[in-house]
Design a protein around this motif. Structure first.
Motif, PDB file in Angstrom:
ATOM      1  N   ALA A 143     -10.112 -31.161 -36.791  1.00 25.33           N
ATOM      2  CA  ALA A 143     -10.391 -30.252 -37.700  1.00 25.33           C
ATOM      3  C   ALA A 143     -11.850 -30.157 -38.362  1.00 25.33           C
ATOM      4  CB  ALA A 143      -9.372 -30.414 -38.914  1.00 25.33           C
ATOM      5  N   SER A 144     -12.536 -31.384 -37.818  1.00 23.19           N
ATOM      6  CA  SER A 144     -14.084 -31.347 -38.024  1.00 23.19           C
ATOM      7  C   SER A 144     -14.923 -30.685 -37.321  1.00 23.19           C
ATOM      8  CB  SER A 144     -14.309 -32.886 -38.473  1.00 23.19           C
ATOM      9  OG  SER A 144     -14.530 -33.529 -37.362  1.00 23.19           O
ATOM     10  N   GLY A 145     -14.282 -30.447 -36.069  1.00 21.35           N
ATOM     11  CA  GLY A 145     -15.123 -29.811 -35.326  1.00 21.35           C
ATOM     12  C   GLY A 145     -15.612 -30.791 -34.238  1.00 21.35           C
ATOM     13  N   ARG A 146     -15.639 -32.061 -34.526  1.00 21.05           N
ATOM     14  CA  ARG A 146     -16.089 -33.174 -33.670  1.00 21.05           C
ATOM     15  C   ARG A 146     -15.077 -33.539 -32.699  1.00 21.05           C
ATOM     16  NH1 ARG A 146     -18.152 -37.599 -37.597  1.00 21.05           N
ATOM     17  NH2 ARG A 146     -16.222 -37.064 -38.459  1.00 21.05           N
ATOM     18  N   ARG A 147     -15.137 -33.903 -31.418  1.00 21.97           N
ATOM     19  CA  ARG A 147     -13.942 -34.435 -30.669  1.00 21.97           C
ATOM     20  C   ARG A 147     -13.379 -35.718 -30.880  1.00 21.97           C
ATOM     21  NH1 ARG A 147     -16.816 -34.850 -24.875  1.00 21.97           N
ATOM     22  NH2 ARG A 147     -14.695 -35.032 -24.348  1.00 21.97           N
ATOM     23  N   ARG A 148     -12.041 -35.672 -30.914  1.00 23.11           N
ATOM     24  CA  ARG A 148     -11.067 -36.649 -31.509  1.00 23.11           C
ATOM     25  C   ARG A 148     -11.224 -38.015 -30.684  1.00 23.11           C
ATOM     26  NH1 ARG A 148      -6.933 -36.177 -34.707  1.00 23.11           N
ATOM     27  NH2 ARG A 148      -7.092 -33.788 -34.454  1.00 23.11           N
ATOM     28  N   PRO A 149     -11.630 -38.983 -31.164  1.00 18.37           N
ATOM     29  CA  PRO A 149     -11.425 -40.501 -30.555  1.00 18.37           C
ATOM     30  C   PRO A 149     -10.004 -40.794 -30.223  1.00 18.37           C
ATOM     31  CG  PRO A 149     -11.957 -40.650 -32.965  1.00 18.37           C
ATOM     32  CD  PRO A 149     -11.834 -39.371 -32.626  1.00 18.37           C
ATOM     33  N   ILE A 150      -9.707 -41.016 -28.752  1.00 18.16           N
ATOM     34  CA  ILE A 150      -8.675 -41.576 -28.386  1.00 18.16           C
ATOM     35  C   ILE A 150      -8.801 -43.076 -27.851  1.00 18.16           C
ATOM     36  CG2 ILE A 150      -6.766 -40.993 -26.507  1.00 18.16           C
ATOM     37  CD1 ILE A 150      -7.783 -38.175 -26.822  1.00 18.16           C
ATOM     38  N   PRO A 151      -7.987 -43.799 -28.005  1.00 21.11           N
ATOM     39  CA  PRO A 151      -7.763 -45.220 -27.755  1.00 21.11           C
ATOM     40  C   PRO A 151      -7.663 -45.087 -25.971  1.00 21.11           C
ATOM     41  CG  PRO A 151      -6.433 -45.129 -29.463  1.00 21.11           C
ATOM     42  CD  PRO A 151      -6.508 -43.819 -29.038  1.00 21.11           C
ATOM     43  N   ILE A 152      -8.533 -46.192 -25.334  1.00 23.49           N
ATOM     44  CA  ILE A 152      -8.169 -46.459 -24.012  1.00 23.49           C
ATOM     45  C   ILE A 152      -6.989 -47.381 -23.937  1.00 23.49           C
ATOM     46  CG2 ILE A 152      -9.129 -47.111 -21.862  1.00 23.49           C
ATOM     47  CD1 ILE A 152     -11.923 -45.869 -23.008  1.00 23.49           C
ATOM     48  N   GLU A 153      -6.180 -47.165 -23.334  1.00 22.17           N
ATOM     49  CA  GLU A 153      -4.769 -48.232 -23.371  1.00 22.17           C
ATOM     50  C   GLU A 153      -5.393 -49.483 -22.648  1.00 22.17           C
ATOM     51  OE1 GLU A 153      -1.144 -49.233 -24.686  1.00 22.17           O
ATOM     52  OE2 GLU A 153      -2.256 -47.181 -24.886  1.00 22.17           O
ATOM     53  N   GLY A 154      -5.121 -50.551 -23.588  1.00 20.09           N
ATOM     54  CA  GLY A 154      -5.233 -51.910 -22.878  1.00 20.09           C
ATOM     55  C   GLY A 154      -6.873 -52.462 -22.670  1.00 20.09           C
ATOM     56  N   ASP A 155      -7.608 -51.528 -23.391  1.00 19.93           N
ATOM     57  CA  ASP A 155      -9.018 -52.007 -23.302  1.00 19.93           C
ATOM     58  C   ASP A 155      -9.598 -52.363 -24.472  1.00 19.93           C
ATOM     59  OD1 ASP A 155     -11.780 -52.245 -22.415  1.00 19.93           O
ATOM     60  OD2 ASP A 155     -11.962 -50.049 -21.669  1.00 19.93           O
ATOM     61  N   THR A 156      -9.755 -53.740 -24.848  1.00 24.86           N
ATOM     62  CA  THR A 156     -10.059 -54.192 -26.061  1.00 24.86           C
ATOM     63  C   THR A 156     -11.268 -55.508 -25.833  1.00 24.86           C
ATOM     64  OG1 THR A 156      -8.340 -55.700 -26.086  1.00 24.86           O
ATOM     65  CG2 THR A 156      -7.951 -53.629 -27.094  1.00 24.86           C
ATOM     66  N   LEU A 157     -11.873 -55.860 -26.795  1.00 24.50           N
ATOM     67  CA  LEU A 157     -12.653 -56.860 -26.560  1.00 24.50           C
ATOM     68  C   LEU A 157     -12.946 -57.550 -27.975  1.00 24.50           C
ATOM     69  CD1 LEU A 157     -16.557 -55.901 -26.709  1.00 24.50           C
ATOM     70  CD2 LEU A 157     -14.593 -54.357 -27.022  1.00 24.50           C
ATOM     71  N   TRP A 158     -13.015 -58.827 -28.008  1.00 27.66           N
ATOM     72  CA  TRP A 158     -13.413 -59.743 -29.078  1.00 27.66           C
ATOM     73  C   TRP A 158     -14.899 -59.905 -29.443  1.00 27.66           C
ATOM     74  CZ3 TRP A 158      -9.792 -60.775 -32.743  1.00 27.66           C
ATOM     75  CH2 TRP A 158      -8.723 -60.904 -32.389  1.00 27.66           C
ATOM     76  N   VAL A 159     -15.374 -59.504 -30.645  1.00 29.15           N
ATOM     77  CA  VAL A 159     -16.592 -59.933 -30.973  1.00 29.15           C
ATOM     78  C   VAL A 159     -16.680 -60.925 -32.225  1.00 29.15           C
ATOM     79  CG1 VAL A 159     -18.854 -58.774 -31.768  1.00 29.15           C
ATOM     80  CG2 VAL A 159     -17.334 -57.571 -29.974  1.00 29.15           C
ATOM     81  N   ASP A 160     -17.596 -61.907 -31.802  1.00 29.58           N
ATOM     82  CA  ASP A 160     -17.634 -62.863 -33.210  1.00 29.58           C
ATOM     83  C   ASP A 160     -18.485 -62.328 -34.199  1.00 29.58           C
ATOM     84  OD1 ASP A 160     -16.500 -64.865 -31.582  1.00 29.58           O
ATOM     85  OD2 ASP A 160     -18.373 -65.444 -30.889  1.00 29.58           O
ATOM     86  N   VAL A 161     -18.160 -62.386 -35.372  1.00 24.68           N
ATOM     87  CA  VAL A 161     -18.857 -61.763 -36.746  1.00 24.68           C
ATOM     88  C   VAL A 161     -18.293 -62.728 -37.897  1.00 24.68           C
ATOM     89  CG1 VAL A 161     -18.407 -59.319 -36.171  1.00 24.68           C
ATOM     90  CG2 VAL A 161     -16.776 -60.538 -37.432  1.00 24.68           C
ATOM     91  N   ASP A 162     -19.338 -62.883 -38.738  1.00 28.87           N
ATOM     92  CA  ASP A 162     -19.032 -63.651 -39.989  1.00 28.87           C
ATOM     93  C   ASP A 162     -19.192 -62.972 -41.249  1.00 28.87           C
ATOM     94  OD1 ASP A 162     -21.901 -63.343 -40.247  1.00 28.87           O
ATOM     95  OD2 ASP A 162     -22.585 -65.486 -40.035  1.00 28.87           O
ATOM     96  N   GLU A 163     -19.521 -61.491 -41.104  1.00 25.56           N
ATOM     97  CA  GLU A 163     -19.542 -60.614 -42.208  1.00 25.56           C
ATOM     98  C   GLU A 163     -19.309 -59.159 -41.640  1.00 25.56           C
ATOM     99  OE1 GLU A 163     -22.130 -60.015 -46.161  1.00 25.56           O
ATOM    100  OE2 GLU A 163     -23.347 -60.347 -44.482  1.00 25.56           O
ATOM    101  N   VAL A 164     -18.318 -58.431 -42.322  1.00 25.67           N
ATOM    102  CA  VAL A 164     -17.913 -57.202 -41.938  1.00 25.67           C
ATOM    103  C   VAL A 164     -18.249 -56.317 -43.302  1.00 25.67           C
ATOM    104  CG1 VAL A 164     -16.181 -55.572 -41.085  1.00 25.67           C
ATOM    105  CG2 VAL A 164     -16.441 -57.793 -40.167  1.00 25.67           C
ATOM    106  N   ILE A 165     -19.028 -55.113 -43.024  1.00 31.30           N
ATOM    107  CA  ILE A 165     -19.056 -54.274 -44.140  1.00 31.30           C
ATOM    108  C   ILE A 165     -18.565 -52.915 -43.734  1.00 31.30           C
ATOM    109  CG2 ILE A 165     -20.825 -52.915 -45.350  1.00 31.30           C
ATOM    110  CD1 ILE A 165     -22.468 -55.380 -44.670  1.00 31.30           C
TER     111      ILE A 165
END
Length: 491
Positions: free
Chosen positions: A394-416
């Motif tokens: 509805a915003s005119g931007r292309r809708r993001p779709i998950p790629i099945e089974g494609d994930t990764l872990w990333v180390d963080v100590d703060e999330v905003i």
């Protein structure tokens, strides 16, 4: 007003004539767009001083010479506050820089602010003849606006817009953000007795708590507000409309109209596992604590955790402000996580450029699924889902779709988390008769900004649910015109 001698001396500075001679034989359309001087990235990530250093007089004069003074200046149609853009630029070209600043203030209460934070590339500059017809870079309207406003301030000859004779009619404003300030300025020009009520202890709303010093110094905001005070606008801080003073209180105090510009201060979250871990916070909280509460100072009463591996979720200007703030607070790895591609990012092109130069890593087409913490309950890592773009939504931007089974872990100590904001429900819930949308925004007439309660008008994020400074100011100006027309019919 500056003396005639002062103005003549300004017009006759040697660099003006030298630069005119240099440009004399060049076609305007052949001149390259000016480049804004900046602090080097390796320097600025260690300080909170302003990144953009402003144009020199020589640069401003050269850039003003590019303006074609179009018969049909479409740039004005792209400006929400309808600045007479050719007029102020031609004043710069003639060396009448104080007149340029005066022209800006005819329709813009905050020119030094807008010259810094407005997305000109999507508004006035996008409508420039160079872009529309010549397929070249637009005249740097924003840079020139900043130059004129800064020049006036630094000259010490600050003009105050003329105001009509006082009519004795009291008007209240809830919120001292850009919508409220623009409304107050226009109403003061028309002779109304305007008082702005601000919930916080500092004035400026999002201009103070939401935008870092390296993009908008507080001194700039203070000078702009001081100009409104000299026009007769009164300000009351630490006063929450709807709580400290009620709808009935305002009526008893003799206010005949109210403008609600209270913004959208409630942060949105994604409601995914781990958002309650220590070290996960809203962008609103993060920037408010740093910008308004001096949390960057370890000796502050409200110090903030300085993460070394910081992820900011979102792709807007606020997200860029947060991730660049994190770099300045010592983050060794600072990341933007955004579920769409860079082309869909709502942030200004300049802000994205600056973030990249400052070492920010971009995880575009990624979306967080969950956060996990250590034994002390502090966030330690995040699971990201890789995305692809589908059909436009509805915003005119292309809708993001998950790629099945494609994930990764990333180390963080703060999330905003910077995934949007919602209006604070306090005023809508405490003022009888206000029509509100399911999203909590106030319903207004699009032409006048009048609400379902005839003496109440509203604008900015409380109506839009989150937008730019200049769109909020446009709402404030439109509401002032609407309220003035309504009052003249009813009083």
């Amino acid at each position: 007003m500056p003396s005639k001698e002062y103005l003549q001396a300004e017009r006759n500075q040697p660099w003006r004539e030298a630069l005119r001679k240099t440009m004399k034989n060049k076609e305007r359309t052949d001149l390259p767009r000016v480049k804004m001087p900046e602090q080097p990235p390796e320097v600025r990530i260690h300080n909170f001083r302003e990144v953009n250093l402003g144009l020199t007089p020589e640069q401003a004069l050269a850039e003003s010479h590019r303006c074609l003074d179009c018969v049909d200046p479409t740039c004005i149609t792209g400006c929400p506050v309808e600045i007479n853009i050719p007029k102020f630029i031609k004043n710069i070209e003639r060396g009448e820089i104080l007149e340029a600043a005066k022209t800006l203030k005819e329709t813009n209460a905050l020119p030094a602010v807008c010259g810094r934070v407005c997305p000109q590339e999507r508004q006035c500059e996008s409508q420039c003849f160079y872009v529309q017809k010549l397929k070249k870079q637009a005249v740097a309207i924003g840079y020139l606006e900043r130059f004129a406003a800064d020049y006036e301030r630094e000259s010490g000859h600050i003009s105050i817009p003329e105001t009509a004779p006082a009519n004795g009619i009291k008007i209240a404003v809830a919120g001292s953000g850009p919508a409220g300030l623009a409304f107050a300025g226009d109403m003061a020009k028309m002779g109304y007795d305007v008082t702005v009520f601000e919930a916080l202890h500092e004035l400026g709303g999002v201009l103070r708590y939401g935008i870092p010093e390296f993009r908008l110094p507080n001194t700039i905001v203070e000078v702009e507000i001081e100009g409104l005070k000299k026009m007769g606008v009164k300000f009351v801080t630490n006063c929450i409309v709807g709580k400290t003073i009620s709808q009935e209180d305002l009526k008893e105090m003799g206010y005949r109209g109210l403008f609600i510009g209270s913004g959208a201060g409630l942060p949105n979250f994604m409601h995914i596992p781990g958002e309650n871990l220590i070290g996960v916070m809203s962008c609103n909280e993060y920037l408010t604590r740093v910008n308004l509460m001096q949390a960057a100072d370890p000796e502050s009463d409200t110090p903030i955790h300085r993460g070394k591996k910081v992820a900011v979720i979102g792709g807007g200007n606020t997200a860029m402000d947060a991730v660049r703030t994190a770099r300045r607070l010592g983050a060794e790895k600072a990341m933007i996580v955004y579920r769409r591609s860079e082309e869909e990012m709502p942030a200004r092109i300049e802000e994205v450029k600056h973030a990249k130069e400052e070492g920010v890593e971009f995880f575009t087409l990624h979306n967080p699924l969950r956060y996990e913490g250590d034994e002390n309950g502090h966030v330690q890592r995040m699971l990201l889902q890789r995305m692809k773009l589908g059909e436009p939504d509805a915003s005119g931007r292309r809708r993001p779709i998950p790629i099945e089974g494609d994930t990764l872990w990333v180390d963080v100590d703060e999330v905003i988390v910077s995934v949007g904001v919602s209006p604070n429900p306090l005023i809508p819930s405490s003022f009888a008769g206000l029509e509100v949308t399911p999203h909590g925004t106030i319903v207004v007439d699009g032409e006048t900004m009048q609400t379902s309660v005839e003496y109440i008008f509203a604008g900015g994020d409380i109506v839009r649910g989150g937008a730019t400074v200049i769109l909020a100011m446009g709402d404030g100006r439109k509401a002032a015109k609407g309220m003035d027309a309504w009052l003249k019919k009813t009083l």
